[in-house]
Write an enzyme that holds these catalytic residues in place. Structure first.
Site, PDB file in Angstrom:
ATOM      1  CG  ASP A   1     -20.232   5.121   5.274  1.00 23.12           C
ATOM      2  OD1 ASP A   1     -20.543   4.651   4.158  1.00 23.12           O
ATOM      3  OD2 ASP A   1     -19.913   6.313   5.443  1.00 23.12           O
TER       4      ASP A   1
ATOM      5  CG  ASP B   1     -22.206   7.373   3.005  1.00 18.85           C
ATOM      6  OD1 ASP B   1     -21.973   6.319   2.367  1.00 18.85           O
ATOM      7  OD2 ASP B   1     -21.367   8.293   3.125  1.00 18.85           O
TER       8      ASP B   1
ATOM      9  CB  SER C   1     -17.216   5.208   2.433  1.00 20.06           C
ATOM     10  OG  SER C   1     -18.406   5.261   1.707  1.00 20.06           O
TER      11      SER C   1
END
Length: 445
Positions: free
Chosen positions: A244, A246, A103
């Site tokens: 990533d 998100d 992440s």
């Protein structure tokens, strides 16, 4: 069972150090394969995506070996955003989705996240069972039942086309100049393409990954890069994603940042006015600002709080039938569109608000006045339990007494890094600094 491998968002650590080794990835792949093949069928499939970290190649190969050894057929997506893995797991009728990513963490870290066949992240119970299988003998498939692996070329394209469908057809982005910072991460191809195909003039930033520069002075954890580009190019909006994709931070035309709380406030108000906010509530974590709670209460809406981690937000949303939630850090979960946080689709929803209202980003990024909040991270050595120290407990007790009726205090261990996170909110800046400083000093002693 005490979990040692899984944290709040899968398994994570420094690459080539436990647990992020090729050996452990192979075991995790085999354990996940065994967990999902308990009915004995041979037609199982797995989709695996990754971000742009160099160690992704190593972990991808090891996971593939483990999965195919238990009879799973593996479909390799290459670099795609985490929400694309959730989407494609369900779309392609896979039994498991796996995202290889740490992440927002630096390039030397990596992680492995698992999704179930419904596209949602696995529950704590499922992860605990997989971890238990890792520690036991895993029976491999018979030679004739070993799985196959192949690259899938159209996975990213499928996600791009789907992301475009979440933007209102009546609203095109022609005439808008948008900076998108992809953090040299998983969305470096998808995000600029989606925005351009919807009609925007796109200024891409952080789209030259080299395996080592993901999240390096760019992305949602370093918004200065996007802010500078917004001002330099006279852009109408900045969308800053993490490695990533998100999570997202939104920047207005002056470079001012709207975090996840402000984005959620805007969406909650708009969806409530349109009769689209299910359950009359927004789900967020204990980290969300007290100002957000007051904003919602002023509109007759509720804030449902969970512990930190977007997976817990999603679990509460599913249990309560809510369709909007997220985290202050920029995870925006819209279950009408995605099974996990999706920074790109959240950015599109913000753009939709601009198009439909005709307002500038600066008119929309500040939905409420935040209560002053201070968050400090204190790193600790492996094996230590700093919160159990008497001096730390005394500092916490003193802080709670001083904040009584004036604010709130939250202290927790990070689920992804060896950090103690000390957060406090208080209208009085002097008290705020004193209480956080006192706890940090005790933790650092």
């Amino acid at each position: 069972m005490t979990r040692k491998l899984f944290g709040t968002d899968g398994v994570r650590g420094q690459a080539n150090s436990w647990p992020m080794t090729a050996e452990m990835a192979l075991k995790l792949g085999a354990a996940a394969g065994r967990y999902f093949r308990r009915d004995g069928r041979n037609a199982h499939r797995v989709v695996i995506g990754k971000d742009t970290r160099l160690s992704g190649y190593m972990l991808e190969n090891a996971l593939t070996a483990g999965l195919t050894s238990t009879g799973m057929n593996v479909l390799l997506l290459g670099p795609v955003p985490t929400p694309a893995v959730g989407f494609l797991t369900r779309s392609m009728r896979a039994d498991i989705g796996i995202m290889i990513s740490a992440s927002h963490n630096p390039a030397e870290d990596n992680g492995i996240k698992f999704f179930g066949p419904d596209g949602f992240k696995l529950s704590d119970e499922a992860e605990a069972e997989i971890e238990q299988i890792v520690g036991s003998a895993i029976t491999p498939a018979q030679p004739q039942n070993i799985g196959r692996a192949k690259r899938i070329d159209d996975g990213l394209g499928r996600y791009i086309e789907y992301a475009k469908t979440t933007f209102p057809r009546r609203g095109q982005l022609a005439g808008l100049k948008v900076v998108v910072d992809c953090a040299n991460g998983a969305a470096y191809r998808a995000a600029p393409e989606v925005l351009w195909e919807l009609g925007a003039e796109v200024i891409p930033v952080g789209v030259a990954p080299n395996g080592h520069n993901i999240n390096d002075r760019c992305g949602s954890t370093h918004t200065d890069t996007a802010a500078e580009a917004v001002v330099a190019h006279g852009a109408d909006l900045g969308i800053s994603l993490d490695g990533d994709a998100d999570r997202v931070m939104i920047l207005d035309e002056t470079g001012r940042v709207a975090d996840g709380d402000q984005i959620m406030a805007l969406l909650a108000a708009r969806w409530a006015d349109a009769g689209q906010l299910r359950g009359g509530a927004l789900v967020a974590t204990v980290m969300s600002n007290l100002g957000l709670e007051r904003f919602l209460e002023g509109r007759g809406l509720r804030l449902e709080r969970t512990k930190v981690g977007d997976r817990y937000v999603v679990e509460r949303m599913r249990a309560g039938g809510f369709n909007l939630g997220g985290e202050q850090s920029g995870h925006i979960v819209m279950t009408d569109y995605a099974t996990t946080g999706d920074g790109l689709i959240a950015g599109l929803q913000f753009l939709a608000a601009m198009v439909e209202t005709g307002e500038r980003a600066s008119d929309l990024v500040r939905q409420f006045e935040t209560v002053p909040q201070m968050l400090t991270n204190v790193r600790y050595a492996a094996g230590q339990e700093p919160l159990s120290a008497a001096s730390v407990q005394a500092a916490i007790a003193d802080a709670e007494a001083r904040l009584q009726g004036k604010g709130r205090l939250l202290i927790r261990k990070s689920g992804t890094e060896p950090l103690i996170r000390v957060m406090a909110e208080c209208e009085d800046d002097a008290i705020l600094g004193d209480v956080v400083g006192g706890i940090v000093a005790a933790l650092s002693a």
